[in-house]
Design a protein around this motif. Structure first.
Motif, PDB file in Angstrom:
ATOM      1  N   VAL A 266      50.750  40.163  47.464  1.00 37.32           N
ATOM      2  CA  VAL A 266      49.410  40.129  46.445  1.00 37.32           C
ATOM      3  C   VAL A 266      48.423  41.064  47.099  1.00 37.32           C
ATOM      4  O   VAL A 266      47.789  41.865  46.398  1.00 37.32           O
ATOM      5  N   LEU A 267      48.675  41.300  48.330  1.00 35.17           N
ATOM      6  CA  LEU A 267      47.477  42.165  49.375  1.00 35.17           C
ATOM      7  C   LEU A 267      48.257  43.571  48.990  1.00 35.17           C
ATOM      8  O   LEU A 267      47.477  44.462  48.549  1.00 35.17           O
ATOM      9  N   THR A 268      49.526  43.844  49.478  1.00 38.29           N
ATOM     10  CA  THR A 268      49.694  45.373  49.530  1.00 38.29           C
ATOM     11  C   THR A 268      49.770  45.982  48.085  1.00 38.29           C
ATOM     12  O   THR A 268      49.762  46.982  47.989  1.00 38.29           O
ATOM     13  N   ARG A 270      48.142  44.519  45.746  1.00 33.46           N
ATOM     14  CA  ARG A 270      46.804  44.403  44.858  1.00 33.46           C
ATOM     15  C   ARG A 270      47.008  43.856  43.735  1.00 33.46           C
ATOM     16  O   ARG A 270      46.396  43.948  42.526  1.00 33.46           O
ATOM     17  N   LEU A 271      47.737  42.400  43.748  1.00 28.60           N
ATOM     18  CA  LEU A 271      47.919  41.832  42.403  1.00 28.60           C
ATOM     19  C   LEU A 271      46.747  40.995  42.194  1.00 28.60           C
ATOM     20  O   LEU A 271      46.026  40.438  43.184  1.00 28.60           O
ATOM     21  N   ILE A 273      46.368  37.418  40.149  1.00 27.78           N
ATOM     22  CA  ILE A 273      47.267  36.088  39.725  1.00 27.78           C
ATOM     23  C   ILE A 273      46.134  35.210  39.461  1.00 27.78           C
ATOM     24  O   ILE A 273      45.332  34.717  40.156  1.00 27.78           O
TER      25      ILE A 273
ATOM     26  N   SER B  57      54.046  49.933  50.193  1.00 26.48           N
ATOM     27  CA  SER B  57      52.550  49.317  50.412  1.00 26.48           C
ATOM     28  C   SER B  57      51.674  50.033  49.788  1.00 26.48           C
ATOM     29  O   SER B  57      51.819  50.949  49.143  1.00 26.48           O
ATOM     30  N   TYR B  58      50.345  49.698  49.917  1.00 24.34           N
ATOM     31  CA  TYR B  58      49.272  50.472  49.240  1.00 24.34           C
ATOM     32  C   TYR B  58      48.873  52.014  50.088  1.00 24.34           C
ATOM     33  O   TYR B  58      48.222  52.664  49.349  1.00 24.34           O
ATOM     34  N   GLU B 218      41.064  34.917  52.543  1.00 18.91           N
ATOM     35  CA  GLU B 218      42.471  34.913  53.158  1.00 18.91           C
ATOM     36  C   GLU B 218      42.642  36.205  54.135  1.00 18.91           C
ATOM     37  O   GLU B 218      42.727  37.210  53.474  1.00 18.91           O
ATOM     38  N   ILE B 238      40.377  33.385  45.534  1.00 16.09           N
ATOM     39  CA  ILE B 238      41.137  33.393  46.704  1.00 16.09           C
ATOM     40  C   ILE B 238      41.012  35.083  46.872  1.00 16.09           C
ATOM     41  O   ILE B 238      42.107  35.685  46.582  1.00 16.09           O
ATOM     42  N   VAL B 240      42.354  38.018  48.552  1.00 13.81           N
ATOM     43  CA  VAL B 240      43.506  38.260  49.650  1.00 13.81           C
ATOM     44  C   VAL B 240      43.205  39.685  50.435  1.00 13.81           C
ATOM     45  O   VAL B 240      43.540  40.713  49.851  1.00 13.81           O
ATOM     46  N   CYS B 241      42.648  39.389  51.455  1.00 17.42           N
ATOM     47  CA  CYS B 241      42.075  40.535  52.290  1.00 17.42           C
ATOM     48  C   CYS B 241      43.120  40.870  53.447  1.00 17.42           C
ATOM     49  O   CYS B 241      43.334  42.244  53.724  1.00 17.42           O
ATOM     50  N   GLY B 242      43.847  40.119  54.115  1.00 17.16           N
ATOM     51  CA  GLY B 242      44.906  40.150  55.040  1.00 17.16           C
ATOM     52  C   GLY B 242      45.942  39.189  55.044  1.00 17.16           C
ATOM     53  O   GLY B 242      45.282  38.207  54.753  1.00 17.16           O
ATOM     54  N   ILE B 273      43.738  34.387  42.608  1.00  9.43           N
ATOM     55  CA  ILE B 273      44.327  34.871  43.697  1.00  9.43           C
ATOM     56  C   ILE B 273      44.278  36.518  43.616  1.00  9.43           C
ATOM     57  O   ILE B 273      45.171  37.000  42.708  1.00  9.43           O
ATOM     58  N   GLN B 274      43.682  36.986  44.308  1.00 10.18           N
ATOM     59  CA  GLN B 274      43.780  38.543  43.978  1.00 10.18           C
ATOM     60  C   GLN B 274      43.508  39.490  45.509  1.00 10.18           C
ATOM     61  O   GLN B 274      42.637  39.249  46.295  1.00 10.18           O
ATOM     62  N   GLY B 275      44.561  40.408  45.507  1.00  9.99           N
ATOM     63  CA  GLY B 275      44.647  41.208  46.625  1.00  9.99           C
ATOM     64  C   GLY B 275      43.541  42.369  46.434  1.00  9.99           C
ATOM     65  O   GLY B 275      43.651  42.889  45.361  1.00  9.99           O
ATOM     66  N   PHE B 276      43.030  42.977  47.344  1.00 13.89           N
ATOM     67  CA  PHE B 276      42.252  43.969  47.242  1.00 13.89           C
ATOM     68  C   PHE B 276      42.220  44.959  48.433  1.00 13.89           C
ATOM     69  O   PHE B 276      42.453  44.402  49.749  1.00 13.89           O
ATOM     70  N   GLU B 280      39.448  51.337  47.346  1.00  9.61           N
ATOM     71  CA  GLU B 280      39.773  51.487  46.196  1.00  9.61           C
ATOM     72  C   GLU B 280      38.591  51.241  45.525  1.00  9.61           C
ATOM     73  O   GLU B 280      38.389  50.959  43.968  1.00  9.61           O
TER      74      GLU B 280
END
Lengths: 335, 335
Positions: A266-268, A270-271, A273, B57-58, B218, B238, B240-242, B273-276, B280
């Motif tokens: 989700v992090l890497t 950048r999903l 959901i 990864s990113y 997170e 949520i 998702v930072c790490g 739930i979202q990674g960032f 970016e």
């Protein structure tokens, strides 16, 4: 006489015949503000399985001994309301019954009664609006992106994929049989559709999605999610509309529901959901209806219905829906 | 002489001393467009563990044999650039080294050199902006909501919780020791902070979060996520930072990373739930800096630093960071 199906007990897993009971009752007088309806089409939708459980969800469970919840298109046969008159065709959450006596507040006139009435429960109704609202608010389709749609031949999935085509996406369906997959490709115009029961499903999916999945529309969960997941591209959006594969197993921790390392990716990757329920976007309802009707009239929204005759066959039809036996939007035609 | 730490081999799990090597090299001539820097503070951040892996990864992995990536605050000691002059204090991704010779394009002047310089790597730098951008774009805090922050005493978590207080949230921290938890409550002003190593952690968390968690920040993943997860309220966000608990185990499918039924609840609870990744959102960088500086000058952003002396201790300090041994933002002070 009204005939209705009540929830007698809560299913543990698959809904069983014994969890339901058909009851007959005399019609009673129509009080001020009420209308007497005759149901024409009753809708069957996967979310109804959730209403049979006692646990926490986005809506209250159906109480035992009361009529099962559901939407229907009906005709007004007697009115004690200023809003509706005899002969009006209306839609509302009037339940699994043939002759509902309801408050005028829970129904509305069918948006466009010149179109096939059953469409108000499918492509031009709640399932179609679900597709529209999830795509506009979460999916955010852009030209050239790859959209994967699970349960692609179903009421929601068929509209999702066709909206994807309208927005210029490369649309990949996933369905439960060869016949369904061919229909999705040939009739609905998806670019690809795979049968998840086929031996080479995962391999083929990987080949088709080589450039990465930008949007995955989740109707199914479990194994289907796990097959698509490795192909998610950076910034993929995953509107979670349904998880039909889990509806009969709410207390069971299935191996395929376990998503190791999901959070890392989700992090890497950048999903995003996100779960959503169409009824929580009332301000977009009219916009959704207008777009869906326009696209339908332009021939851009094809549809298929699976119509079962009679209230007596409703429970069996619903059991089949959860197994994926239906082909297209499942409806009960009340005799 | 420049002294630098190169990545010699890729760690399998925990980074080992043998994965790194300190190399000394002569300084070379400063070419047009280049500046010779002297590092003052080197930042250590959990994301660096990801750069040591070869997988997707990113960002690209650090190539073997090259200097480890990282941000630093430095002084310009010789300039062949029109943009920078001798004595300027600059920040940039100049790597784990004492005397970097770099292009003028990869550095910028420290935003406010009158404030403590180390802050440009913490509360008023990338970690602070990460907190701001994740809260504004995904967390979306509203007055009276409950915000749970994992790794609450760390560089990002400490800012997240204090932003939550500025927005009127009920802020609950989770940290790795009693001392850290007390600091988070008493100094940072969170409403609660729990030590996840305490026996009654899950019980206490449940009591504090009785009304449901609206935002879960997170930073950690694994067991911490699983403890907070049952308390998510409807429409919980949520960011998702790490997932620091997983960084050393990228190939391992840990039991605590398995999230049975997650997808069902994403839907029924309408979770987002979202990674960032902070880099970016370049268009929000200035806005973030302005808010953070303003809040800092108003006394609303307290901070704590864990400063380790010398490049020679950098690898050991980083190993400790992944175990949670540090207390506050971890920095290397270059002698």
């Amino acid at each position: 006489m009204n005939r209705k199906i009540i929830l007698k007990s809560r299913p543990e897993k698959e809904p069983l015949n014994e969890n339901f009971q058909i009851i007959e009752e005399e019609l009673t007088a129509v009080q001020p503000g009420q209308v007497q309806l005759k149901s024409i089409y009753l809708s069957l939708d996967p979310y109804m399985r959730g209403r049979m459980n006692a646990g926490r969800s986005y809506a209250k469970p159906v109480e035992l001994g009361t009529v099962m919840e559901g939407e229907a298109v009906s005709e007004v046969i007697e009115s004690n309301s200023d809003t509706f008159k005899k002969g009006d065709v209306v839609i509302g959450r009037t339940g699994w019954q043939t002759m509902p006596l309801v408050s005028e507040k829970i129904i509305e006139k069918v948006h466009n009664p010149d179109l096939p009435l059953s469409l108000a429960l499918g492509t031009l109704g709640m399932p179609g609006r679900t597709a529209y609202i999830g795509m506009m608010n979460i999916g955010n389709p852009k030209k050239g992106e790859t959209l994967v749609v699970s349960a692609a031949s179903g009421a929601v999935g068929s509209v999702v994929g066709q909206i994807g085509k309208i927005y210029g996406c490369n649309v990949v369906g996933v369905a439960g049989s060869e016949v369904k997959a061919n229909y999705v490709k040939d009739e609905l115009g998806f670019d690809h559709c795979l049968n998840y029961n086929e031996d080479n499903f995962e391999k083929k999916l990987g080949e088709i999605c080589k450039k990465g999945v930008d949007i995955y529309w989740e109707n199914v969960g479990g194994k289907t999610f796990n097959s698509v997941y490795p192909h998610f591209g950076d910034f993929a959006r995953i509107p979670v509309c349904g998880v039909i594969s889990m509806y009969n197993n709410q207390n069971q921790q299935l191996e395929e529901d376990r998503l190791p390392m999901l959070f890392r990716n989700v992090l890497t990757w950048r999903l995003r959901i996100q779960g959503f329920i169409v009824s929580e976007f009332p301000e977009q309802k009219l916009e959704a209806m207008q777009h869906l009707e326009k696209w339908y009239l332009e021939g851009k929204l094809k549809y298929k219905e699976d119509v079962v005759e009679g209230l007596d066959n409703m429970v069996e039809a619903f059991q089949g829906l959860l197994r994926g036996d239906n082909f297209g939007k499942l409806l009960i035609k009340v005799n």
